[in-house]
Scaffold this motif. Structure first.
Motif, PDB file in Angstrom:
ATOM      1  N   GLY A 190      43.443  20.476  26.437  1.00  0.00           N
ATOM      2  CA  GLY A 190      42.154  21.022  26.853  1.00  0.00           C
ATOM      3  C   GLY A 190      42.106  22.542  26.857  1.00  0.00           C
ATOM      4  N   GLY A 191      42.945  23.186  26.044  1.00  0.00           N
ATOM      5  CA  GLY A 191      42.956  24.643  25.968  1.00  0.00           C
ATOM      6  C   GLY A 191      43.722  25.324  27.090  1.00  0.00           C
ATOM      7  N   ASP A 192      44.310  24.562  27.986  1.00  0.00           N
ATOM      8  CA  ASP A 192      45.054  25.125  29.112  1.00  0.00           C
ATOM      9  C   ASP A 192      46.530  25.247  28.733  1.00  0.00           C
ATOM     10  OD1 ASP A 192      46.201  25.834  31.526  1.00  0.00           O
ATOM     11  OD2 ASP A 192      45.003  24.420  32.698  1.00  0.00           O
ATOM     12  N   ASP A 193      47.023  26.482  28.595  1.00  0.00           N
ATOM     13  CA  ASP A 193      48.395  26.731  28.165  1.00  0.00           C
ATOM     14  C   ASP A 193      49.452  26.213  29.135  1.00  0.00           C
ATOM     15  OD1 ASP A 193      47.553  27.900  25.835  1.00  0.00           O
ATOM     16  OD2 ASP A 193      47.584  29.944  26.649  1.00  0.00           O
ATOM     17  N   ARG A 194      49.068  25.925  30.361  1.00  0.00           N
ATOM     18  CA  ARG A 194      50.035  25.403  31.331  1.00  0.00           C
ATOM     19  C   ARG A 194      50.480  23.993  30.968  1.00  0.00           C
ATOM     20  NH1 ARG A 194      46.798  25.878  36.658  1.00  0.00           N
ATOM     21  NH2 ARG A 194      45.270  25.114  35.181  1.00  0.00           N
ATOM     22  N   PHE A 195      49.704  23.309  30.125  1.00  0.00           N
ATOM     23  CA  PHE A 195      50.013  21.928  29.765  1.00  0.00           C
ATOM     24  C   PHE A 195      50.582  21.802  28.360  1.00  0.00           C
ATOM     25  CE2 PHE A 195      46.519  21.448  32.914  1.00  0.00           C
ATOM     26  CZ  PHE A 195      47.296  20.899  33.921  1.00  0.00           C
ATOM     27  N   THR A 196      51.225  22.859  27.877  1.00  0.00           N
ATOM     28  CA  THR A 196      51.818  22.839  26.547  1.00  0.00           C
ATOM     29  C   THR A 196      52.861  21.737  26.438  1.00  0.00           C
ATOM     30  OG1 THR A 196      51.412  25.181  26.287  1.00  0.00           O
ATOM     31  CG2 THR A 196      53.074  24.235  24.869  1.00  0.00           C
ATOM     32  N   GLY A 197      53.681  21.557  27.453  1.00  0.00           N
ATOM     33  CA  GLY A 197      54.708  20.511  27.441  1.00  0.00           C
ATOM     34  C   GLY A 197      54.099  19.129  27.368  1.00  0.00           C
ATOM     35  N   VAL A 198      52.982  18.935  28.048  1.00  0.00           N
ATOM     36  CA  VAL A 198      52.290  17.646  28.014  1.00  0.00           C
ATOM     37  C   VAL A 198      51.796  17.366  26.596  1.00  0.00           C
ATOM     38  CG1 VAL A 198      50.327  16.344  28.895  1.00  0.00           C
ATOM     39  CG2 VAL A 198      51.624  17.813  30.437  1.00  0.00           C
ATOM     40  N   ALA A 199      51.268  18.403  25.930  1.00  0.00           N
ATOM     41  CA  ALA A 199      50.802  18.234  24.550  1.00  0.00           C
ATOM     42  C   ALA A 199      51.970  17.850  23.645  1.00  0.00           C
ATOM     43  CB  ALA A 199      50.142  19.515  24.056  1.00  0.00           C
ATOM     44  N   GLY A 200      53.120  18.467  23.847  1.00  0.00           N
ATOM     45  CA  GLY A 200      54.310  18.123  23.059  1.00  0.00           C
ATOM     46  C   GLY A 200      54.756  16.700  23.297  1.00  0.00           C
ATOM     47  N   VAL A 201      54.771  16.279  24.544  1.00  0.00           N
ATOM     48  CA  VAL A 201      55.174  14.909  24.876  1.00  0.00           C
ATOM     49  C   VAL A 201      54.180  13.906  24.289  1.00  0.00           C
ATOM     50  CG1 VAL A 201      55.436  13.272  26.796  1.00  0.00           C
ATOM     51  CG2 VAL A 201      56.504  15.523  26.930  1.00  0.00           C
ATOM     52  N   LEU A 202      52.890  14.188  24.396  1.00  0.00           N
ATOM     53  CA  LEU A 202      51.892  13.284  23.817  1.00  0.00           C
ATOM     54  C   LEU A 202      52.031  13.207  22.298  1.00  0.00           C
ATOM     55  CD1 LEU A 202      48.739  14.186  25.951  1.00  0.00           C
ATOM     56  CD2 LEU A 202      50.118  12.108  26.068  1.00  0.00           C
ATOM     57  N   GLY A 203      52.366  14.327  21.670  1.00  0.00           N
ATOM     58  CA  GLY A 203      52.598  14.317  20.225  1.00  0.00           C
ATOM     59  C   GLY A 203      53.789  13.454  19.850  1.00  0.00           C
ATOM     60  N   VAL A 204      54.869  13.551  20.612  1.00  0.00           N
ATOM     61  CA  VAL A 204      56.054  12.726  20.344  1.00  0.00           C
ATOM     62  C   VAL A 204      55.744  11.256  20.589  1.00  0.00           C
ATOM     63  CG1 VAL A 204      58.377  12.166  21.178  1.00  0.00           C
ATOM     64  CG2 VAL A 204      57.757  14.524  20.712  1.00  0.00           C
ATOM     65  N   VAL A 205      55.048  10.946  21.668  1.00  0.00           N
ATOM     66  CA  VAL A 205      54.687   9.550  21.956  1.00  0.00           C
ATOM     67  C   VAL A 205      53.836   8.990  20.815  1.00  0.00           C
ATOM     68  CG1 VAL A 205      53.334   8.051  23.476  1.00  0.00           C
ATOM     69  CG2 VAL A 205      54.919   9.710  24.450  1.00  0.00           C
ATOM     70  N   GLY A 206      52.858   9.761  20.375  1.00  0.00           N
ATOM     71  CA  GLY A 206      52.016   9.310  19.261  1.00  0.00           C
ATOM     72  C   GLY A 206      52.824   9.072  17.999  1.00  0.00           C
ATOM     73  N   THR A 207      53.738   9.989  17.696  1.00  0.00           N
ATOM     74  CA  THR A 207      54.579   9.845  16.511  1.00  0.00           C
ATOM     75  C   THR A 207      55.476   8.622  16.629  1.00  0.00           C
ATOM     76  OG1 THR A 207      54.569  12.234  16.185  1.00  0.00           O
ATOM     77  CG2 THR A 207      56.313  11.002  15.090  1.00  0.00           C
ATOM     78  N   LEU A 221      61.522  13.090  23.901  1.00  0.00           N
ATOM     79  CA  LEU A 221      60.525  13.421  24.920  1.00  0.00           C
ATOM     80  C   LEU A 221      60.947  14.627  25.751  1.00  0.00           C
ATOM     81  CD1 LEU A 221      59.526   9.832  26.051  1.00  0.00           C
ATOM     82  CD2 LEU A 221      58.097  11.470  24.812  1.00  0.00           C
ATOM     83  N   VAL A 222      62.223  14.700  26.105  1.00  0.00           N
ATOM     84  CA  VAL A 222      62.716  15.842  26.882  1.00  0.00           C
ATOM     85  C   VAL A 222      62.613  17.117  26.048  1.00  0.00           C
ATOM     86  CG1 VAL A 222      64.784  16.883  27.912  1.00  0.00           C
ATOM     87  CG2 VAL A 222      64.202  14.503  28.413  1.00  0.00           C
ATOM     88  N   PHE A 223      63.049  17.038  24.778  1.00  0.00           N
ATOM     89  CA  PHE A 223      62.947  18.214  23.909  1.00  0.00           C
ATOM     90  C   PHE A 223      61.497  18.652  23.758  1.00  0.00           C
ATOM     91  CE2 PHE A 223      67.294  17.784  22.962  1.00  0.00           C
ATOM     92  CZ  PHE A 223      67.706  18.906  22.249  1.00  0.00           C
ATOM     93  N   ALA A 224      60.599  17.708  23.551  1.00  0.00           N
ATOM     94  CA  ALA A 224      59.181  18.040  23.374  1.00  0.00           C
ATOM     95  C   ALA A 224      58.620  18.680  24.641  1.00  0.00           C
ATOM     96  CB  ALA A 224      58.375  16.791  23.022  1.00  0.00           C
ATOM     97  N   GLY A 225      58.964  18.128  25.782  1.00  0.00           N
ATOM     98  CA  GLY A 225      58.447  18.659  27.038  1.00  0.00           C
ATOM     99  C   GLY A 225      58.957  20.051  27.348  1.00  0.00           C
ATOM    100  N   VAL A 226      60.195  20.327  26.979  1.00  0.00           N
ATOM    101  CA  VAL A 226      60.790  21.635  27.281  1.00  0.00           C
ATOM    102  C   VAL A 226      60.455  22.658  26.203  1.00  0.00           C
ATOM    103  CG1 VAL A 226      62.971  22.875  27.585  1.00  0.00           C
ATOM    104  CG2 VAL A 226      62.647  20.645  28.654  1.00  0.00           C
ATOM    105  N   PHE A 227      60.715  22.304  24.948  1.00  0.00           N
ATOM    106  CA  PHE A 227      60.581  23.284  23.870  1.00  0.00           C
ATOM    107  C   PHE A 227      59.138  23.543  23.445  1.00  0.00           C
ATOM    108  CE2 PHE A 227      65.066  22.003  23.236  1.00  0.00           C
ATOM    109  CZ  PHE A 227      65.624  23.246  23.504  1.00  0.00           C
ATOM    110  N   PHE A 276      67.184   7.851  21.857  1.00  0.00           N
ATOM    111  CA  PHE A 276      66.533   8.778  20.928  1.00  0.00           C
ATOM    112  C   PHE A 276      65.149   9.159  21.448  1.00  0.00           C
ATOM    113  CE2 PHE A 276      63.653   9.516  17.377  1.00  0.00           C
ATOM    114  CZ  PHE A 276      64.314  10.538  16.719  1.00  0.00           C
ATOM    115  N   ALA A 277      64.384   8.178  21.898  1.00  0.00           N
ATOM    116  CA  ALA A 277      63.038   8.442  22.402  1.00  0.00           C
ATOM    117  C   ALA A 277      63.088   9.344  23.637  1.00  0.00           C
ATOM    118  CB  ALA A 277      62.321   7.134  22.718  1.00  0.00           C
ATOM    119  N   LEU A 278      64.016   9.082  24.545  1.00  0.00           N
ATOM    120  CA  LEU A 278      64.125   9.910  25.747  1.00  0.00           C
ATOM    121  C   LEU A 278      64.509  11.354  25.413  1.00  0.00           C
ATOM    122  CD1 LEU A 278      65.821   7.437  28.248  1.00  0.00           C
ATOM    123  CD2 LEU A 278      63.475   8.279  28.278  1.00  0.00           C
ATOM    124  N   VAL A 279      65.472  11.526  24.501  1.00  0.00           N
ATOM    125  CA  VAL A 279      65.876  12.880  24.098  1.00  0.00           C
ATOM    126  C   VAL A 279      64.700  13.592  23.425  1.00  0.00           C
ATOM    127  CG1 VAL A 279      67.376  14.180  22.524  1.00  0.00           C
ATOM    128  CG2 VAL A 279      68.331  12.372  23.955  1.00  0.00           C
TER     129      VAL A 279
END
Length: 123
Positions: free
Chosen positions: A82-99, A21-27, A16-19
């Motif tokens: 840090g306001g850099d749109d290229r790291f949107t996937g990283v922000a999603g993954v960090l949000g999932v990890v935090g949750t 993280l993948v969804f967060a990183g992609v979507f 579940f955690a891996l799925v």
């Protein structure tokens, strides 16, 4: 000692955690930081005017009373790092990890514990 049920449960949570993280990183790259339906509804009755100081609202609408959130300048604001749109996937993954960390901690604290065995004196 782990039982087959415990192993299956652990495997389920890891999968579940891996799925997640993948969804967060992609979507996360499909997330839009532009105004959504709520923003456009609060802007009804106003007009956005460009000035030397930036954008200003003229007219009468709910959005004139809006203020930036205290974390608007935070490291993960607007679906970016840090306001850099290229790291949107990283922000999603960090949000999932935090949750997952918060949820896992709550589950661990609130889990059912086996009832203590009766004292031999009680028998």
């Amino acid at each position: 000692m782990s039982t087959p049920t415990t192993k299956k449960t652990g495997l389920f949570f890891v999968a579940f955690a891996l799925v997640a993280l993948v969804f967060a990183g992609v979507f996360s790259y499909f997330a839009d930081s532009d105004p959504d339906g709520l923003d456009s509804a609060t802007l009804k009755g106003c007009e956005v005017v460009e000035t030397d100081a930036g954008e200003e609202l003229t007219g009468d609408c709910i959005a004139k009373n809006a203020k930036d959130h205290d974390l608007a300048d935070g490291p993960l604001a607007d679906y970016a790092v840090g306001g850099d749109d290229r790291f949107t996937g990283v922000a999603g993954v960090l949000g999932v990890v935090g949750t997952l960390v918060v949820a896992g901690g709550l589950f661990w604290v609130l889990r059912r514990r086996p009832a203590k065995q009766a004292d031999s004196r009680d028998e």
